[in-house]
Design an enzyme around this catalytic site. Structure first.
Site, PDB file in Angstrom:
ATOM      1  N   ASP A 175      50.376  29.389  58.154  1.00 28.25           N
ATOM      2  CA  ASP A 175      49.949  29.492  56.760  1.00 28.25           C
ATOM      3  C   ASP A 175      48.433  29.325  56.689  1.00 28.25           C
ATOM      4  OD1 ASP A 175      51.598  29.044  53.830  1.00 28.25           O
ATOM      5  OD2 ASP A 175      49.438  28.591  53.857  1.00 28.25           O
ATOM      6  N   ILE A 176      47.803  30.120  55.833  1.00 34.22           N
ATOM      7  CA  ILE A 176      46.341  30.092  55.718  1.00 34.22           C
ATOM      8  C   ILE A 176      45.856  28.784  55.089  1.00 34.22           C
ATOM      9  CG2 ILE A 176      46.076  31.124  53.418  1.00 34.22           C
ATOM     10  CD1 ILE A 176      43.956  33.007  54.686  1.00 34.22           C
ATOM     11  N   ASN A 229      60.697  29.385  48.649  1.00 32.08           N
ATOM     12  CA  ASN A 229      60.541  29.489  47.201  1.00 32.08           C
ATOM     13  C   ASN A 229      61.107  30.817  46.723  1.00 32.08           C
ATOM     14  OD1 ASN A 229      59.154  27.003  46.787  1.00 32.08           O
ATOM     15  ND2 ASN A 229      57.331  27.928  47.712  1.00 32.08           N
ATOM     16  N   GLU A 235      54.789  32.706  45.279  1.00 30.80           N
ATOM     17  CA  GLU A 235      53.528  33.430  45.083  1.00 30.80           C
ATOM     18  C   GLU A 235      53.564  34.815  45.699  1.00 30.80           C
ATOM     19  OE1 GLU A 235      50.240  31.217  46.678  1.00 30.80           O
ATOM     20  OE2 GLU A 235      50.763  29.425  45.525  1.00 30.80           O
ATOM     21  N   HIS A 284      60.151  34.837  52.523  1.00 27.45           N
ATOM     22  CA  HIS A 284      59.606  34.063  53.647  1.00 27.45           C
ATOM     23  C   HIS A 284      60.161  32.654  53.599  1.00 27.45           C
ATOM     24  CE1 HIS A 284      56.888  33.631  50.187  1.00 27.45           C
ATOM     25  NE2 HIS A 284      56.679  32.386  50.596  1.00 27.45           N
TER      26      HIS A 284
HETATM   27  P1  5GP Z   1      55.044  30.839  48.326  1.00 29.69           P
HETATM   28  O1  5GP Z   1      54.530  30.004  47.199  1.00 29.69           O
HETATM   29  O2  5GP Z   1      55.115  32.293  47.967  1.00 29.69           O
HETATM   30  O3  5GP Z   1      56.311  30.302  48.914  1.00 29.69           O
HETATM   31  O4  5GP Z   1      53.992  30.652  49.505  1.00 29.69           O
HETATM   32  C1  5GP Z   1      53.084  31.609  49.905  1.00 29.69           C
HETATM   33  C2  5GP Z   1      52.277  31.018  51.041  1.00 29.69           C
HETATM   34  O5  5GP Z   1      51.517  32.047  51.617  1.00 29.69           O
HETATM   35  C3  5GP Z   1      51.288  29.925  50.620  1.00 29.69           C
HETATM   36  O6  5GP Z   1      51.591  28.721  51.326  1.00 29.69           O
HETATM   37  C4  5GP Z   1      49.927  30.500  51.003  1.00 29.69           C
HETATM   38  O7  5GP Z   1      49.025  29.520  51.519  1.00 29.69           O
HETATM   39  C5  5GP Z   1      50.285  31.548  52.047  1.00 29.69           C
HETATM   40  N1  5GP Z   1      49.367  32.667  52.112  1.00 29.69           N
HETATM   41  C6  5GP Z   1      48.884  33.384  51.055  1.00 29.69           C
HETATM   42  N2  5GP Z   1      48.059  34.351  51.487  1.00 29.69           N
HETATM   43  C7  5GP Z   1      48.025  34.242  52.840  1.00 29.69           C
HETATM   44  C8  5GP Z   1      47.336  34.987  53.865  1.00 29.69           C
HETATM   45  O8  5GP Z   1      46.598  35.933  53.616  1.00 29.69           O
HETATM   46  N3  5GP Z   1      47.557  34.590  55.153  1.00 29.69           N
HETATM   47  C9  5GP Z   1      48.365  33.545  55.476  1.00 29.69           C
HETATM   48  N4  5GP Z   1      48.489  33.249  56.775  1.00 29.69           N
HETATM   49  N5  5GP Z   1      49.031  32.831  54.538  1.00 29.69           N
HETATM   50  C10 5GP Z   1      48.851  33.184  53.244  1.00 29.69           C
END
Ligand code: 5GP
Length: 126
Positions: A39-40, A97, A105, A110
């Protein structure tokens, strides 16, 4: 298929771009069914995302529309990544999520793998 309360799959979402190699990621595993990368914005010492290779917007979409082979292959990859990262002895959390109430998001299904420290109990009380 839209089974999520989310819009149909968008090929421009950030994980689709990572899958295509259009934007970089720190990959930890790739096979026929799944890609795993850091994760970034890590919330724990180990915070890895595992995504299926198909176009699925959410957990609901994935489990309704993916083949049995895709579903089995994906979850085997999740478990393998956790093992390969050395998380089995100390433990880890798998989290996904799904939709607005969970704050999803990125509209590509995932799971998050959190580990490397105790991660607390479930979710905060309201
Ligand atoms: P969600 O809220 O959708 O479950 O989590 C999305 C996750 O994707 C977040 O933890 C966010 O930090 C990660 N994320 C968003 N954009 C990027 C990216 O460009 N690269 C990586 N490696 N992770 C990302």
């Amino acid at each position: 298929m839209n089974v999520s309360g989310l819009p149909p799959y968008d090929d421009a979402n950030v994980f689709a771009r990572i899958l295509r190699g259009d934007i970089p990621s720190r990959r930890v595993h790739e096979d026929e069914f799944a890609l795993a990368f850091h994760d970034i914005n890590p919330l724990t010492p180990v915070h890895v995302l595992v995504i299926p290779k198909g176009a699925f917007v959410s957990a609901a979409d994935f489990h309704a529309a993916a083949s049995d082979a895709q579903i089995a292959g994906f979850w085997r990859a999740v478990a393998r990544v956790a093992r390969d990262l050395g998380l089995e002895d100390t433990g880890y959390r798998i989290l996904s999520n799904m939709g607005p109430d969970a704050g999803q998001e990125v509209p590509h299904f995932h799971v998050h793998l959190f580990g490397g420290r105790p991660v607390g109990k479930m979710v905060p009380r309201a």
